[in-house]
Enzyme design. Structure first.
Site, short mmCIF file in Angstrom:
data_model
loop_
_atom_site.label_atom_id
_atom_site.label_comp_id
_atom_site.label_asym_id
_atom_site.label_seq_id
_atom_site.Cartn_x
_atom_site.Cartn_y
_atom_site.Cartn_z
N TRP A 103 -16.33 -7.36 19.63
CA TRP A 103 -16.12 -5.87 19.24
C TRP A 103 -15.10 -5.25 18.90
CZ3 TRP A 103 -20.72 -4.65 18.85
CH2 TRP A 103 -22.06 -5.47 19.35
N ASP A 171 -12.98 0.27 25.12
CA ASP A 171 -14.15 0.49 25.79
C ASP A 171 -14.38 -0.70 27.22
OD1 ASP A 171 -16.83 -0.67 25.29
OD2 ASP A 171 -16.61 -1.47 23.42
N LYS A 195 -24.94 -2.01 30.75
CA LYS A 195 -24.63 -3.33 31.29
C LYS A 195 -24.06 -3.45 33.04
CE LYS A 195 -22.60 -3.75 26.85
NZ LYS A 195 -23.72 -5.84 26.55
#
Length: 360
Positions: A103, A171, A195
């Site tokens: 990511w 992030d 999540k």
């Protein structure tokens, strides 16, 4: 009604059952309005009050200072990876990126059209460690430094507080609200909700207000954080149901003891799972350096692909689902997000030990 499974999916992830039950009632009739929460106007007084309460609860849970704005946006974390350079950097300006997994690489790709995206350090190709900070090649005049707090695919988590000569952007999609953080250490935090905070379709952005004074780059209002803030995250029609569910999830987090309680829970259950991996005599292997093993996403490998396929099939028969590793790395991955009950982790460990005895 079929029995609910133990869902180790990396996201969308398990939602708390009290949240689902309350949402079920609200979908038919919310606050006695004769219409469901997904049907009422986002401009109505009831929804506006709910949205304000959600922000207040998020601020309380994460201890967000008043000099930070909170936005509720669409497009997931990936959109934020493009909006960050558009809003915080001039065209072609230098922006620093620490790459600790997949990511981080995606964030770099999303930013590359807008800035001189500079890699300060990378753990590629294996992504089993975090490069020592002493070796980071930080730029003297970067607009910001971007990091990924927890790499969902590779199971690598940043644990140290980072010192940089520019604002820190992070992030937090897979580790938000899993432990206390010093929000003031960051210029901007973004996190997809799917999540640890709620359902897919809504993303939280926490940004220091002073950073919004930056001119950034030419962009449409829909891509401008300041425009979203001015309209209270309702520049366009927001994902109203998702926003409501996020609020219910935050309420549940608070009732369970808040972020500090979940920090203890994650530390304890991830430690038990890693102990089962390390105690298997090499049958199960986690490749990540122990000091940066994720408390949230635990990838591991069996001796061969055939055994991994059998493991997944037998696990599913036991009601343990969502354990297949990402296609980029393969193997097995257990995601231990906030709403996953502790009994799920214990059941997984029991199954792992039994499977090892039969096939090891």
């Amino acid at each position: 009604m079929s029995q609910r499974v133990f869902n180790f999916s990396p996201g969308p992830a398990t939602l708390p059952e009290p949240v689902l039950r309350e949402a079920g009632r609200a979908l038919l009739d919310w606050q006695g309005q004769g219409a469901g929460v997904a049907e009422v106007s986002h401009r109505g007084a009831a929804f506006m009050a709910m949205a304000a309460a959600v922000e207040a609860r998020l601020r309380r849970l994460l201890a967000i200072p008043e000099d930070y704005a909170v936005l509720f946006m669409q497009g997931g974390a990936t959109l934020q990876q493009a909006l960050v350079p558009l809003n915080l950097a001039a065209a072609g300006a230098r922006a620093d990126y620490l790459i600790t997994g997949h990511w981080g690489q995606v964030a770099l790709q999303q930013a590359a059209p807008y800035v001189d995206a500079h890699v300060v350090a990378s753990a590629a190709p294996d992504f089993c460690a975090v490069p020592p900070a002493s070796g980071w090649q930080l730029s003297a005049k970067a607009a910001y430094l971007h990091v990924t707090a927890n790499e969902t695919i590779h199971g690598v988590e940043l644990n140290q507080r980072i010192q940089a000569p520019c604002p820190l952007v992070a992030d937090f999609s897979s580790s938000i609200a899993s432990r206390p953080i010093e929000v003031a250490d960051y210029g901007l935090i973004y996190a997809g909700a799917q999540k640890n905070l709620g359902p897919a379709g809504i993303t939280v952005v926490i940004v220091r207000r002073a950073l919004l004074a930056r001119e950034g780059q030419r962009r449409a209002p829909i891509l401008d954080y300041r425009a979203h803030l001015a309209r209270e995250s309702m520049l366009n029609t927001p994902p109203t149901l998702n926003w409501y569910l996020l609020g219910l999830y935050l309420e549940w987090l608070e009732s369970e003891g808040g972020v500090a309680a979940f920090a203890t829970r994650h530390a304890q259950r991830s430690a038990r799972l890693y102990a089962a991996l390390d105690g298997s005599g090499g049958f199960y292997r986690n490749r990540v350096e122990k000091s940066v093993r994720s408390r949230i996403n635990v990838p591991f490998f069996l001796p061969d692909a055939a055994l991994e396929a059998r493991f997944l099939a037998e696990a599913e028969q036991r009601g343990l689902v969502g354990l297949k590793g990402h296609k980029a790395v393969g193997g097995i991955r257990a995601s231990l997000y906030n709403a996953l009950p502790d009994t799920a982790v214990e059941t997984l460990i029991d199954f792992m030990q039994e499977f090892c005895r039969h096939h090891g």
